[in-house]
Write a protein that holds these residues in place. Structure first.
Motif, short mmCIF file in Angstrom:
data_model
loop_
_atom_site.label_atom_id
_atom_site.label_comp_id
_atom_site.label_asym_id
_atom_site.label_seq_id
_atom_site.Cartn_x
_atom_site.Cartn_y
_atom_site.Cartn_z
N ASP A 1 0.81 -1.22 0.00
CA ASP A 1 0.00 0.00 0.00
C ASP A 1 0.84 1.27 0.00
OD1 ASP A 1 -0.94 -0.02 3.55
OD2 ASP A 1 0.99 -0.13 2.53
N ARG A 2 2.17 1.14 0.06
CA ARG A 2 3.02 2.33 0.00
C ARG A 2 4.35 1.94 -0.60
NH1 ARG A 2 3.00 -0.05 4.74
NH2 ARG A 2 4.91 -0.35 5.96
N PHE A 3 5.05 2.89 -1.18
CA PHE A 3 6.33 2.61 -1.82
C PHE A 3 7.35 2.17 -0.77
CE2 PHE A 3 9.29 2.65 -5.19
CZ PHE A 3 10.50 3.13 -4.68
N THR A 4 7.98 1.04 -1.00
CA THR A 4 8.94 0.49 -0.06
C THR A 4 9.88 -0.44 -0.80
OG1 THR A 4 9.16 -0.85 1.96
CG2 THR A 4 7.37 -1.44 0.47
N VAL A 5 11.03 -0.69 -0.18
CA VAL A 5 11.98 -1.66 -0.75
C VAL A 5 12.16 -2.86 0.18
CG1 VAL A 5 13.17 0.09 -2.10
CG2 VAL A 5 13.99 -0.47 0.20
N ARG A 6 11.32 -2.95 1.19
CA ARG A 6 11.41 -4.03 2.16
C ARG A 6 10.47 -5.18 1.77
NH1 ARG A 6 11.24 -2.43 8.23
NH2 ARG A 6 9.01 -2.33 7.75
N LEU A 7 11.03 -6.34 1.63
CA LEU A 7 10.26 -7.51 1.19
C LEU A 7 9.04 -7.72 2.08
CD1 LEU A 7 11.63 -10.94 0.12
CD2 LEU A 7 9.92 -10.84 1.90
#
Length: 121
Positions: free
Chosen positions: A99-105
């Motif tokens: 639901d939000r931009f992230t780089v965490r798997l």
């Protein structure tokens, strides 16, 4: 949200493939998306991520300059254009959404089934 990844296959080193991820069951345009890959015996790693508006994009160092992530919100589809493929790109590729931009798997909530990319030398 259901995700369907496609476009994998066997390609020679230096070749290209285009992966697609079709989404259904949710408001696609509100979700950030990502492509991950997992080679045999290795962890699943983020390859590229894109925000809902495509204003934020992330690439792993290993694919910068070779892969391009994009999305078409009108078609509820995300893409990964892969050029100059190398044998080390061989993996199962998964698409996922959050639901939000992230780089965490672990922030990604919904996952597709994966599509196999094999690059021969």
């Amino acid at each position: 949200v259901q995700l369907q990844a496609s476009g994998g296959g066997l390609v020679q080193a230096g070749g290209s493939l285009r992966l697609s991820c079709a989404a259904s069951g949710g408001t696609f345009g509100r979700y950030a998306m990502g492509w991950f890959r997992q080679a045999p015996g290795k962890e699943r790693d983020l390859v590229a991520a894109i925000s809902w508006s495509a204003s934020s994009i992330y690439y792993a160092d290993s694919v910068k300059g070779r892969f391009t992530i994009s999305r078409d919100n009108a078609k509820n589809t995300m893409y990964l254009q892969m050029n100059s493929l190398k044998p080390e790109d061989t993996a199962v590729y998964y698409c996922a959404t959050t639901d939000r931009f992230t780089v965490r798997l672990y922030d990604f909530d919904y996952w597709g089934q994966g599509t196999l990319v094999t690059v021969s030398s």
